[in-house]
Design a protein around this motif. Structure first.
Motif, mmCIF file in Angstrom:
data_model
loop_
_atom_site.group_PDB
_atom_site.id
_atom_site.type_symbol
_atom_site.label_atom_id
_atom_site.label_comp_id
_atom_site.label_asym_id
_atom_site.label_seq_id
_atom_site.Cartn_x
_atom_site.Cartn_y
_atom_site.Cartn_z
ATOM 1 N N GLU A 35 32.248 63.077 -11.785
ATOM 2 C CA GLU A 35 31.830 62.287 -11.056
ATOM 3 C C GLU A 35 33.028 61.754 -10.360
ATOM 4 O O GLU A 35 32.639 60.900 -8.850
ATOM 5 N N PHE A 36 34.340 62.507 -10.424
ATOM 6 C CA PHE A 36 35.071 61.479 -10.058
ATOM 7 C C PHE A 36 35.550 62.412 -8.257
ATOM 8 O O PHE A 36 35.451 61.361 -7.915
ATOM 9 N N LEU A 37 34.887 63.252 -8.857
ATOM 10 C CA LEU A 37 34.893 63.992 -6.925
ATOM 11 C C LEU A 37 33.388 63.951 -6.519
ATOM 12 O O LEU A 37 33.350 64.729 -5.518
ATOM 13 N N LYS A 38 32.549 63.195 -7.380
ATOM 14 C CA LYS A 38 31.278 62.907 -6.446
ATOM 15 C C LYS A 38 30.384 64.249 -5.917
ATOM 16 O O LYS A 38 30.078 64.002 -4.944
ATOM 17 N N ALA A 96 36.178 69.966 -23.475
ATOM 18 C CA ALA A 96 34.739 69.764 -23.329
ATOM 19 C C ALA A 96 34.602 68.435 -23.663
ATOM 20 O O ALA A 96 35.354 67.050 -23.922
ATOM 21 N N GLY A 97 33.622 68.026 -22.722
ATOM 22 C CA GLY A 97 33.480 66.968 -22.743
ATOM 23 C C GLY A 97 33.309 65.548 -21.721
ATOM 24 O O GLY A 97 33.634 64.693 -20.782
ATOM 25 N N LEU A 98 34.928 66.381 -21.371
ATOM 26 C CA LEU A 98 35.702 65.958 -19.334
ATOM 27 C C LEU A 98 35.221 66.375 -18.791
ATOM 28 O O LEU A 98 35.268 65.380 -17.329
ATOM 29 N N GLY A 99 34.752 67.288 -18.322
ATOM 30 C CA GLY A 99 33.554 68.093 -17.272
ATOM 31 C C GLY A 99 33.140 66.906 -16.439
ATOM 32 O O GLY A 99 33.414 66.652 -15.453
ATOM 33 N N ASN A 131 32.203 75.469 -2.278
ATOM 34 C CA ASN A 131 32.733 74.691 -0.871
ATOM 35 C C ASN A 131 33.887 74.790 -0.681
ATOM 36 O O ASN A 131 34.485 74.337 -1.824
ATOM 37 N N GLU A 132 35.035 74.580 -0.164
ATOM 38 C CA GLU A 132 36.605 74.774 0.166
ATOM 39 C C GLU A 132 36.317 73.126 0.137
ATOM 40 O O GLU A 132 35.842 72.026 0.621
ATOM 41 N N LEU A 133 37.351 72.286 -0.550
ATOM 42 C CA LEU A 133 37.298 70.845 -0.753
ATOM 43 C C LEU A 133 39.120 70.526 -1.113
ATOM 44 O O LEU A 133 39.965 71.853 -1.450
ATOM 45 N N ASN A 134 39.077 69.222 -0.796
ATOM 46 C CA ASN A 134 40.245 68.881 -0.316
ATOM 47 C C ASN A 134 40.712 68.200 -1.620
ATOM 48 O O ASN A 134 40.469 66.735 -1.468
ATOM 49 N N VAL A 142 45.144 63.859 -9.508
ATOM 50 C CA VAL A 142 44.368 62.856 -10.440
ATOM 51 C C VAL A 142 43.590 64.403 -11.703
ATOM 52 O O VAL A 142 43.291 63.489 -12.333
ATOM 53 N N LEU A 143 43.416 65.080 -10.790
ATOM 54 C CA LEU A 143 42.717 66.498 -11.526
ATOM 55 C C LEU A 143 43.525 66.009 -13.495
ATOM 56 O O LEU A 143 43.192 66.136 -14.437
ATOM 57 N N GLY A 144 45.108 66.061 -12.649
ATOM 58 C CA GLY A 144 45.659 66.011 -13.555
ATOM 59 C C GLY A 144 45.540 65.363 -14.832
ATOM 60 O O GLY A 144 46.314 65.401 -15.735
ATOM 61 N N LEU A 145 45.423 63.953 -14.282
ATOM 62 C CA LEU A 145 45.401 63.074 -15.036
ATOM 63 C C LEU A 145 44.488 63.200 -15.872
ATOM 64 O O LEU A 145 44.143 62.174 -17.460
ATOM 65 N N ILE A 146 43.191 63.626 -15.878
ATOM 66 C CA ILE A 146 41.569 62.952 -16.221
ATOM 67 C C ILE A 146 42.122 64.533 -17.696
ATOM 68 O O ILE A 146 41.443 63.995 -18.261
ATOM 69 N N ASP A 147 42.782 65.739 -17.083
ATOM 70 C CA ASP A 147 42.895 66.356 -17.989
ATOM 71 C C ASP A 147 44.143 67.441 -17.606
ATOM 72 O O ASP A 147 43.615 68.061 -16.391
ATOM 73 N N HIS A 148 45.285 67.839 -18.214
ATOM 74 C CA HIS A 148 46.790 68.927 -17.666
ATOM 75 C C HIS A 148 46.195 69.609 -18.579
ATOM 76 O O HIS A 148 46.892 70.164 -18.199
#
Length: 141
Positions: free
Chosen positions: A26-29, A18-21, A58-61, A66-72
């Motif tokens: 923002e990182f994924l813009k 909670a709170g990291l979403g 949508n499909e994204l690459n 990076v996601l693991g760094l933000i929240d593993h």
């Protein structure tokens, strides 16, 4: 009651602390995209108490490291025809490339241009990474 429809094809990033979403959003813009996106915050969770969820139609690459760094602790669900076809449990990456910048002024990455920033995980609990070039230890926040 809040209702968010299921998605036909795309990605659901679940079990976000909670709170990291918003950081992942923002990182994924995702505020700049043209396709449907939902950011749900403080959703009740039996396992976590409360969590955030991001639904992307949508499909994204995505760079999962990076996601693991933000929240593993997150899970990435790949959706096709409104069904989960794949679940990816994300963890801290062992190696990080061009995400963390070395703060050692004597490091080659600080002196030379176009040198790839490479860090290796040395402590999972504290999220500490070691620079491949100068052995400087950085803590990812």
């Amino acid at each position: 009651m809040l209702t968010v429809n299921s998605i036909k094809k795309g990605i659901i990033i679940d079990h976000i602390t909670a709170g990291l979403g918003i950081k992942i959003f923002e990182f994924l813009k995702l505020n700049e995209v043209e396709y449907p996106v939902a950011l749900l915050m403080n959703v009740p969770s039996k396992k976590m108490g409360k969590k955030d969820i991001i639904k992307i139609e949508n499909e994204l690459n995505i760079d999962y490291s990076v996601l693991g760094l933000i929240d593993h602790n997150i899970t990435v669900n790949i959706i096709k025809d409104e069904k989960i076809v794949e679940k990816k449990k994300i963890k801290l990456p062992e190696k990080v490339v061009d995400i963390i910048n070395c703060n050692n002024p004597r490091c080659v990455t600080s002196v030379e241009r176009n040198v790839t920033q490479i860090f290796h995980l040395i402590n999972e609990k504290t999220k500490e990474y070691r620079c491949e070039y100068c052995d400087n230890i950085m803590k990812f926040k």
